[in-house]
Design a protein around this motif. Sequence first.
Motif, mmCIF file in Angstrom:
data_model
loop_
_atom_site.group_PDB
_atom_site.id
_atom_site.type_symbol
_atom_site.label_atom_id
_atom_site.label_comp_id
_atom_site.label_asym_id
_atom_site.label_seq_id
_atom_site.Cartn_x
_atom_site.Cartn_y
_atom_site.Cartn_z
ATOM 1 N N GLN A 121 0.838 -1.199 0.000
ATOM 2 C CA GLN A 121 0.000 0.000 0.000
ATOM 3 C C GLN A 121 0.879 1.257 0.000
ATOM 4 O O GLN A 121 1.911 1.297 0.678
ATOM 5 C CB GLN A 121 -0.921 0.026 1.215
ATOM 6 C CG GLN A 121 -2.038 -0.966 1.154
ATOM 7 C CD GLN A 121 -3.017 -0.635 0.044
ATOM 8 O OE1 GLN A 121 -3.343 0.513 -0.203
ATOM 9 N NE2 GLN A 121 -3.472 -1.664 -0.643
ATOM 10 N N PRO A 122 0.479 2.285 -0.740
ATOM 11 C CA PRO A 122 1.272 3.524 -0.775
ATOM 12 C C PRO A 122 1.501 4.139 0.609
ATOM 13 O O PRO A 122 2.597 4.608 0.916
ATOM 14 C CB PRO A 122 0.439 4.455 -1.666
ATOM 15 C CG PRO A 122 -0.348 3.531 -2.535
ATOM 16 C CD PRO A 122 -0.651 2.326 -1.677
ATOM 17 N N TRP A 123 0.464 4.155 1.464
ATOM 18 C CA TRP A 123 0.651 4.763 2.784
ATOM 19 C C TRP A 123 1.624 3.953 3.643
ATOM 20 O O TRP A 123 2.362 4.524 4.457
ATOM 21 C CB TRP A 123 -0.678 4.968 3.505
ATOM 22 C CG TRP A 123 -1.249 3.770 4.183
ATOM 23 C CD1 TRP A 123 -2.126 2.866 3.668
ATOM 24 C CD2 TRP A 123 -0.981 3.331 5.521
ATOM 25 N NE1 TRP A 123 -2.413 1.894 4.589
ATOM 26 C CE2 TRP A 123 -1.720 2.158 5.751
ATOM 27 C CE3 TRP A 123 -0.177 3.807 6.556
ATOM 28 C CZ2 TRP A 123 -1.683 1.464 6.956
ATOM 29 C CZ3 TRP A 123 -0.145 3.108 7.758
ATOM 30 C CH2 TRP A 123 -0.893 1.955 7.954
ATOM 31 N N THR A 124 1.675 2.645 3.425
ATOM 32 C CA THR A 124 2.609 1.802 4.168
ATOM 33 C C THR A 124 4.037 2.150 3.761
ATOM 34 O O THR A 124 4.908 2.356 4.624
ATOM 35 C CB THR A 124 2.333 0.310 3.900
ATOM 36 O OG1 THR A 124 0.983 0.012 4.251
ATOM 37 C CG2 THR A 124 3.256 -0.573 4.705
ATOM 38 N N ARG A 125 4.283 2.221 2.468
ATOM 39 C CA ARG A 125 5.621 2.569 1.955
ATOM 40 C C ARG A 125 6.039 3.970 2.415
ATOM 41 O O ARG A 125 7.184 4.187 2.812
ATOM 42 C CB ARG A 125 5.638 2.505 0.432
ATOM 43 C CG ARG A 125 5.385 1.138 -0.125
ATOM 44 C CD ARG A 125 6.642 0.352 -0.071
ATOM 45 N NE ARG A 125 6.422 -0.952 -0.694
ATOM 46 C CZ ARG A 125 7.206 -1.951 -0.499
ATOM 47 N NH1 ARG A 125 8.261 -1.827 0.260
ATOM 48 N NH2 ARG A 125 6.959 -3.111 -1.056
ATOM 49 N N LYS A 126 5.111 4.909 2.362
ATOM 50 C CA LYS A 126 5.383 6.285 2.797
ATOM 51 C C LYS A 126 5.733 6.318 4.282
ATOM 52 O O LYS A 126 6.677 6.997 4.693
ATOM 53 C CB LYS A 126 4.154 7.153 2.509
ATOM 54 C CG LYS A 126 4.258 8.586 2.936
ATOM 55 C CD LYS A 126 2.956 9.309 2.603
ATOM 56 C CE LYS A 126 2.865 10.631 3.296
ATOM 57 N NZ LYS A 126 1.567 11.286 3.088
ATOM 58 N N SER A 127 4.993 5.576 5.075
ATOM 59 C CA SER A 127 5.240 5.533 6.524
ATOM 60 C C SER A 127 6.577 4.882 6.844
ATOM 61 O O SER A 127 7.308 5.345 7.728
ATOM 62 C CB SER A 127 4.104 4.782 7.219
ATOM 63 O OG SER A 127 2.873 5.432 7.004
ATOM 64 N N MET A 128 6.908 3.819 6.124
ATOM 65 C CA MET A 128 8.204 3.160 6.333
ATOM 66 C C MET A 128 9.350 4.113 5.987
ATOM 67 O O MET A 128 10.330 4.221 6.741
ATOM 68 C CB MET A 128 8.289 1.888 5.487
ATOM 69 C CG MET A 128 7.359 0.793 5.950
ATOM 70 S SD MET A 128 7.186 -0.563 4.763
ATOM 71 C CE MET A 128 8.833 -1.214 4.682
ATOM 72 N N ALA A 129 9.223 4.837 4.867
ATOM 73 C CA ALA A 129 10.258 5.786 4.456
ATOM 74 C C ALA A 129 10.408 6.904 5.488
ATOM 75 O O ALA A 129 11.529 7.311 5.832
ATOM 76 C CB ALA A 129 9.924 6.364 3.082
ATOM 77 N N TYR A 130 9.298 7.389 5.999
ATOM 78 C CA TYR A 130 9.324 8.436 7.033
ATOM 79 C C TYR A 130 10.067 7.962 8.273
ATOM 80 O O TYR A 130 10.932 8.646 8.801
ATOM 81 C CB TYR A 130 7.893 8.853 7.384
ATOM 82 C CG TYR A 130 7.793 9.740 8.609
ATOM 83 C CD1 TYR A 130 8.089 11.095 8.515
ATOM 84 C CD2 TYR A 130 7.419 9.207 9.837
ATOM 85 C CE1 TYR A 130 8.007 11.913 9.636
ATOM 86 C CE2 TYR A 130 7.338 10.015 10.961
ATOM 87 C CZ TYR A 130 7.635 11.356 10.851
ATOM 88 O OH TYR A 130 7.557 12.160 11.975
ATOM 89 N N LEU A 131 9.725 6.762 8.732
ATOM 90 C CA LEU A 131 10.367 6.233 9.943
ATOM 91 C C LEU A 131 11.844 5.946 9.706
ATOM 92 O O LEU A 131 12.673 6.124 10.616
ATOM 93 C CB LEU A 131 9.639 4.986 10.422
ATOM 94 C CG LEU A 131 8.245 5.238 10.989
ATOM 95 C CD1 LEU A 131 7.496 3.927 11.192
ATOM 96 C CD2 LEU A 131 8.323 6.008 12.300
ATOM 97 N N ASP A 132 12.208 5.545 8.498
ATOM 98 C CA ASP A 132 13.625 5.319 8.182
ATOM 99 C C ASP A 132 14.410 6.631 8.210
ATOM 100 O O ASP A 132 15.570 6.663 8.631
ATOM 101 C CB ASP A 132 13.777 4.672 6.803
ATOM 102 C CG ASP A 132 13.334 3.207 6.801
ATOM 103 O OD1 ASP A 132 13.281 2.580 7.887
ATOM 104 O OD2 ASP A 132 13.053 2.690 5.701
ATOM 105 N N GLU A 133 13.782 7.734 7.796
ATOM 106 C CA GLU A 133 14.430 9.041 7.781
ATOM 107 C C GLU A 133 14.705 9.580 9.180
ATOM 108 O O GLU A 133 15.724 10.215 9.401
ATOM 109 C CB GLU A 133 13.567 10.065 7.039
ATOM 110 C CG GLU A 133 13.692 10.026 5.553
ATOM 111 C CD GLU A 133 12.882 11.123 4.886
ATOM 112 O OE1 GLU A 133 12.615 12.153 5.534
ATOM 113 O OE2 GLU A 133 12.518 10.937 3.725
ATOM 114 N N ILE A 134 13.789 9.347 10.102
ATOM 115 C CA ILE A 134 13.935 9.960 11.438
ATOM 116 C C ILE A 134 14.824 9.144 12.369
ATOM 117 O O ILE A 134 15.092 9.576 13.477
ATOM 118 C CB ILE A 134 12.556 10.221 12.100
ATOM 119 C CG1 ILE A 134 11.801 8.934 12.348
ATOM 120 C CG2 ILE A 134 11.746 11.194 11.265
ATOM 121 C CD1 ILE A 134 10.566 9.114 13.210
ATOM 122 N N LYS A 135 15.286 8.027 11.906
ATOM 123 C CA LYS A 135 16.175 7.203 12.759
ATOM 124 C C LYS A 135 17.553 7.795 12.842
ATOM 125 O O LYS A 135 18.119 8.365 12.031
ATOM 126 C CB LYS A 135 16.253 5.773 12.221
ATOM 127 C CG LYS A 135 15.042 4.978 12.558
ATOM 128 C CD LYS A 135 15.257 3.547 12.171
ATOM 129 C CE LYS A 135 14.024 2.734 12.525
ATOM 130 N NZ LYS A 135 14.138 1.367 12.183
#
Length: 89
Positions: A75-89
Motif C-alpha cells: 500500500q502507498p501509505w505503508t511505503r510512505k510511513s516506512m520511508a518516514y520512519l527510516d528518515e527519522i532514525k
Amino acid sequence: MSKCILLVPLLIAVYMACSVSAQGGVARCCLKIKGTEVKLKKLRSYHVQKSPSCRLPAVVFTTVRNKRICAEPNQPWTRKSMAYLDEIK
C-alpha cells in the motif's frame, strides 16, 4: 500404552518451542490487515513480518502508545510511513 500418554505432552512442548520467536517470546503474527491509514506523527517504529510461523505478509507498525498496526506491504501509505520512519532514525 503409557508411552503414548507421555508422548503427547512431549509433542506439545516441542510445538510450543518451535513457536518461540528469536526475541525470546511467542511469535505474534498479524492475522488480518488493517486498512486504516495512521498519521505519521503517531508512528514510532515498524518491522516486516517474516517469521516462518506467520503466514500473512505484513508490515507491523508500533504507535507511540505501543499499539500494533498490521498493514499491507504494497500500500502507498505503508511505503510512505516506512520511508518516514527510516528518515527519522
